[in-house]
Design a protein around this motif. Sequence first.
Motif, PDB file in Angstrom:
ATOM      1  N   ILE A 271      57.689  59.179  47.161  1.00  0.00           N
ATOM      2  CA  ILE A 271      58.007  57.698  46.743  1.00  0.00           C
ATOM      3  C   ILE A 271      58.300  57.421  45.505  1.00  0.00           C
ATOM      4  CG2 ILE A 271      57.706  55.325  47.566  1.00  0.00           C
ATOM      5  CD1 ILE A 271      55.708  56.462  49.665  1.00  0.00           C
ATOM      6  N   PRO A 272      59.652  56.815  45.078  1.00  0.00           N
ATOM      7  CA  PRO A 272      59.661  56.553  43.493  1.00  0.00           C
ATOM      8  C   PRO A 272      58.634  55.554  43.215  1.00  0.00           C
ATOM      9  CG  PRO A 272      61.668  56.621  44.867  1.00  0.00           C
ATOM     10  CD  PRO A 272      60.778  56.706  45.736  1.00  0.00           C
ATOM     11  N   ILE A 273      58.248  55.426  42.090  1.00  0.00           N
ATOM     12  CA  ILE A 273      57.429  54.444  41.357  1.00  0.00           C
ATOM     13  C   ILE A 273      58.425  53.778  40.236  1.00  0.00           C
ATOM     14  CG2 ILE A 273      55.420  54.031  39.869  1.00  0.00           C
ATOM     15  CD1 ILE A 273      54.181  56.496  40.874  1.00  0.00           C
ATOM     16  N   THR A 274      58.797  52.561  40.586  1.00  0.00           N
ATOM     17  CA  THR A 274      59.717  51.975  39.799  1.00  0.00           C
ATOM     18  C   THR A 274      59.108  50.923  38.753  1.00  0.00           C
ATOM     19  OG1 THR A 274      60.090  50.434  41.463  1.00  0.00           O
ATOM     20  CG2 THR A 274      61.622  52.404  41.418  1.00  0.00           C
ATOM     21  N   LYS A 275      59.861  50.788  37.821  1.00  0.00           N
ATOM     22  CA  LYS A 275      59.292  49.688  36.885  1.00  0.00           C
ATOM     23  C   LYS A 275      60.283  48.528  36.637  1.00  0.00           C
ATOM     24  CE  LYS A 275      59.127  50.778  32.391  1.00  0.00           C
ATOM     25  NZ  LYS A 275      58.727  51.501  31.349  1.00  0.00           N
ATOM     26  N   LYS A 276      59.864  47.247  36.365  1.00  0.00           N
ATOM     27  CA  LYS A 276      60.757  46.104  36.184  1.00  0.00           C
ATOM     28  C   LYS A 276      60.042  45.174  35.340  1.00  0.00           C
ATOM     29  CE  LYS A 276      63.118  42.283  38.492  1.00  0.00           C
ATOM     30  NZ  LYS A 276      63.157  41.577  39.713  1.00  0.00           N
ATOM     31  N   SER A 277      60.921  44.805  34.216  1.00  0.00           N
ATOM     32  CA  SER A 277      60.307  43.719  33.117  1.00  0.00           C
ATOM     33  C   SER A 277      60.353  42.338  33.772  1.00  0.00           C
ATOM     34  CB  SER A 277      61.209  43.951  31.876  1.00  0.00           C
ATOM     35  OG  SER A 277      60.885  42.847  30.915  1.00  0.00           O
ATOM     36  N   THR A 278      59.077  41.867  33.730  1.00  0.00           N
ATOM     37  CA  THR A 278      59.006  40.465  34.267  1.00  0.00           C
ATOM     38  C   THR A 278      58.298  39.447  33.220  1.00  0.00           C
ATOM     39  OG1 THR A 278      58.539  41.556  36.433  1.00  0.00           O
ATOM     40  CG2 THR A 278      57.750  39.175  35.974  1.00  0.00           C
ATOM     41  N   LYS A 279      58.810  38.139  33.177  1.00  0.00           N
ATOM     42  CA  LYS A 279      58.267  37.104  32.380  1.00  0.00           C
ATOM     43  C   LYS A 279      56.575  37.248  32.514  1.00  0.00           C
ATOM     44  CE  LYS A 279      62.047  34.086  31.914  1.00  0.00           C
ATOM     45  NZ  LYS A 279      62.556  32.854  32.040  1.00  0.00           N
ATOM     46  N   THR A 280      55.967  36.985  31.486  1.00  0.00           N
ATOM     47  CA  THR A 280      54.493  37.099  31.545  1.00  0.00           C
ATOM     48  C   THR A 280      53.845  36.151  32.474  1.00  0.00           C
ATOM     49  OG1 THR A 280      54.348  38.210  29.633  1.00  0.00           O
ATOM     50  CG2 THR A 280      52.348  37.187  30.012  1.00  0.00           C
ATOM     51  N   ASP A 281      54.403  34.831  32.276  1.00  0.00           N
ATOM     52  CA  ASP A 281      53.839  33.799  33.230  1.00  0.00           C
ATOM     53  C   ASP A 281      54.065  33.893  34.655  1.00  0.00           C
ATOM     54  OD1 ASP A 281      56.502  33.532  32.992  1.00  0.00           O
ATOM     55  OD2 ASP A 281      56.207  31.206  32.448  1.00  0.00           O
ATOM     56  N   LYS A 282      55.163  34.555  34.898  1.00  0.00           N
ATOM     57  CA  LYS A 282      55.692  34.875  36.228  1.00  0.00           C
ATOM     58  C   LYS A 282      54.454  35.796  36.935  1.00  0.00           C
ATOM     59  CE  LYS A 282      59.156  32.006  36.738  1.00  0.00           C
ATOM     60  NZ  LYS A 282      59.022  30.835  37.685  1.00  0.00           N
ATOM     61  N   ALA A 283      54.307  36.893  36.098  1.00  0.00           N
ATOM     62  CA  ALA A 283      53.511  37.944  36.549  1.00  0.00           C
ATOM     63  C   ALA A 283      51.978  37.457  36.899  1.00  0.00           C
ATOM     64  CB  ALA A 283      53.483  38.991  35.595  1.00  0.00           C
ATOM     65  N   GLU A 284      51.675  36.608  35.892  1.00  0.00           N
ATOM     66  CA  GLU A 284      50.389  35.869  35.900  1.00  0.00           C
ATOM     67  C   GLU A 284      50.131  34.987  37.162  1.00  0.00           C
ATOM     68  OE1 GLU A 284      47.601  32.485  33.412  1.00  0.00           O
ATOM     69  OE2 GLU A 284      49.455  33.308  32.653  1.00  0.00           O
ATOM     70  N   GLU A 285      51.347  34.608  37.588  1.00  0.00           N
ATOM     71  CA  GLU A 285      51.243  33.722  38.869  1.00  0.00           C
ATOM     72  C   GLU A 285      51.272  34.551  40.017  1.00  0.00           C
ATOM     73  OE1 GLU A 285      54.867  30.978  40.718  1.00  0.00           O
ATOM     74  OE2 GLU A 285      54.447  30.264  38.697  1.00  0.00           O
ATOM     75  N   MET A 286      51.909  35.555  39.996  1.00  0.00           N
ATOM     76  CA  MET A 286      52.106  36.735  41.092  1.00  0.00           C
ATOM     77  C   MET A 286      50.833  37.328  41.467  1.00  0.00           C
ATOM     78  SD  MET A 286      54.334  40.289  41.316  1.00  0.00           S
ATOM     79  CE  MET A 286      53.287  41.011  40.079  1.00  0.00           C
ATOM     80  N   PHE A 287      50.090  37.528  40.268  1.00  0.00           N
ATOM     81  CA  PHE A 287      48.594  38.203  40.593  1.00  0.00           C
ATOM     82  C   PHE A 287      47.818  37.210  40.899  1.00  0.00           C
ATOM     83  CE2 PHE A 287      50.432  41.494  37.449  1.00  0.00           C
ATOM     84  CZ  PHE A 287      50.338  42.498  38.390  1.00  0.00           C
ATOM     85  N   ARG A 288      47.920  35.963  40.656  1.00  0.00           N
ATOM     86  CA  ARG A 288      47.106  34.876  41.262  1.00  0.00           C
ATOM     87  C   ARG A 288      47.224  34.699  42.645  1.00  0.00           C
ATOM     88  NH1 ARG A 288      49.314  30.127  38.860  1.00  0.00           N
ATOM     89  NH2 ARG A 288      48.312  31.125  36.944  1.00  0.00           N
ATOM     90  N   ASP A 289      48.453  34.769  43.095  1.00  0.00           N
ATOM     91  CA  ASP A 289      48.694  34.679  44.455  1.00  0.00           C
ATOM     92  C   ASP A 289      48.300  36.108  45.187  1.00  0.00           C
ATOM     93  OD1 ASP A 289      50.124  32.503  44.076  1.00  0.00           O
ATOM     94  OD2 ASP A 289      52.038  33.284  44.035  1.00  0.00           O
ATOM     95  N   PHE A 290      48.147  37.152  44.483  1.00  0.00           N
ATOM     96  CA  PHE A 290      47.747  38.256  45.171  1.00  0.00           C
ATOM     97  C   PHE A 290      46.042  38.353  45.153  1.00  0.00           C
ATOM     98  CE2 PHE A 290      51.494  41.265  43.792  1.00  0.00           C
ATOM     99  CZ  PHE A 290      52.198  40.671  44.680  1.00  0.00           C
ATOM    100  N   GLY A 291      45.446  37.488  44.740  1.00  0.00           N
ATOM    101  CA  GLY A 291      44.029  37.302  44.547  1.00  0.00           C
ATOM    102  C   GLY A 291      43.568  38.474  43.620  1.00  0.00           C
ATOM    103  N   MET A 292      44.379  38.836  42.592  1.00  0.00           N
ATOM    104  CA  MET A 292      43.907  39.632  41.595  1.00  0.00           C
ATOM    105  C   MET A 292      43.561  38.940  40.338  1.00  0.00           C
ATOM    106  SD  MET A 292      46.527  42.912  41.899  1.00  0.00           S
ATOM    107  CE  MET A 292      46.712  43.901  43.334  1.00  0.00           C
TER     108      MET A 292
END
Length: 562
Positions: free
Chosen positions: A146-167
């Motif tokens: 399975i490919p492991i892909t990378k995407k550049s994301t705004k830091t505040d959006k990533a922070e919000e995403m991990f908050r939703d993930f419970g990380m």
Amino acid sequence: MQEFDITVNTVGDHPKQIEKLHVPEGTTFLKIAMDMQEKYKELYPDVIMLVLYNGKLRELNKKVNEDGSVAFVSVRDRDGKRTYRRSVTIMMQKAVDNLWGKDNVRVRVYYSLGNGYYCELKGTKCTQDKIKALDEEMVRLVQQDIPITKKSTKTDKAEEMFRDFGMKDKERLLHYRRSSRVNIYDLDGMKDYYYGFMAPSTGCLSAFKLEPYEEGFVLMFPDSISGDVEPLVTSNKLFHTLKESRQWSRMLGFGTIGALNDAIASGKGEDIILTQEALMEDRIGALASLIAENRDKKFIMIAGPSSSGKTTFSHRLSIQLSAKGLIPHPVGLDDYYLNRVDTPKDASGKYDFECLEALDIEQFNRDMTALLAGEAVSMPTYNFKTGMREYRGNTLKLGPEDVLVIEGIHGLNDKLSYSLPAESKFRIYISALTQLDIDEHNPLPTTDARLIRRIVRDARTRGISAQSTIAMWDSVRSGEEKYIFPFQEGADVMFNSALVYELAVLKTYAEPLLFAIPRDCPEYLEAKRLLKFLDYFIPLPTEGIAQNSLIREFIGGSCFQV
């Protein structure tokens, strides 16, 4: 279609040209790597992880966009090894999600142990059956490639995403990132942030093993020398020292960089320093009490890897021993070096000051045996300028309350002190076993913390540049593997000299030294990696740090001669 001229070189201090290629625009480094492995199997027997493209590390999924040179980095190279470990870890995380669902069971990576990572499953008991199921699911992911892909994301959006993930640990970490964007990796829909590069896909990650250990398991990686996944060889004492350190960090309220940053940002920096220093003083005092309870112990043997703070520790232990009614005398094993002209040489013809044979073992044993018998002994001092051992009138005689505090890299090797009765020796292994994690899945490398300590101290006390310190670090680590780590299990006590706040302090001192390394030198890539690592920390002022603190051995201002 545009074509680019690519020169393929070997990796290392003295690269050699292998071939010149003309490749069309859009060609990936993975395609070039596969072609080169097929054509030059004897040169590329190992799995290729990264490419060094015009002096910059790049992932294999990246595409050629200009003329230049490439060199392929394998799993046995330092950066390739790190990439492989990181990639197997994200694959393990995906396997856990597939088996039990990310909302029910999670995997936590705690610290390096042997040639792997010690991990635990959170949300379920870690049984043999579960470990077997996890292993089988990881094998299935390898087979799927399975490919492991990378995407550049705004830091505040990533922070919000991990908050939703419970990380929460990743959310905290990214909250203090000054960069406006971060790279998020995706493995079949599972997204995460990792400290460094990744492999192109799961298909190249077949070499791993899961071994049950204590309450969890160890994720084992290929050996740097053989390339095989060897059986787990580790120190149970080391594991329990690491576990105890983890409990201390929890007691202090921070087990990750993000939690430490939260405390510093809320104005609790001085409280952190005072609490950590009180805890260390208490531990040193308890160790002194243990020694004082047995008056047969006349030789306190202290050893540990580079930049563990052995000198300051020996001074602080001596003070505590004095408070317990003993009379400590420091003895540096360096004073028993052979005269420089008599020092053994390594394979390259240079003096090997790391090997046991660089010491006058016979003289050391004669002196120690005489002291144990109550005789007066003239103690040597090694003159590093002349390369000669000298005698300056320093005479020592042991009474009932006298003890020798002996510090040096071979202190735990019984070949050094072969003539001394075992019951007369108390062995201490000291190392800076970092208590912090970067986040849930990224353990903080202990060797990185020690390297940063050494960079700061070398520049301050010896005028050695960060570039030179990094250049010699692999040799230092090799000496530790041969002369220190094999003897750590024989210690009576393991002492963790890491301070939970130290990297926030060292950051201010280390960053200018690392920025001074030129872009065109081999050490620049490692400097860049360390700078990215230090960027995770909020700086902490030094005003509240006591003069006897172990960190003063590195940043200066110590009340001891270090």
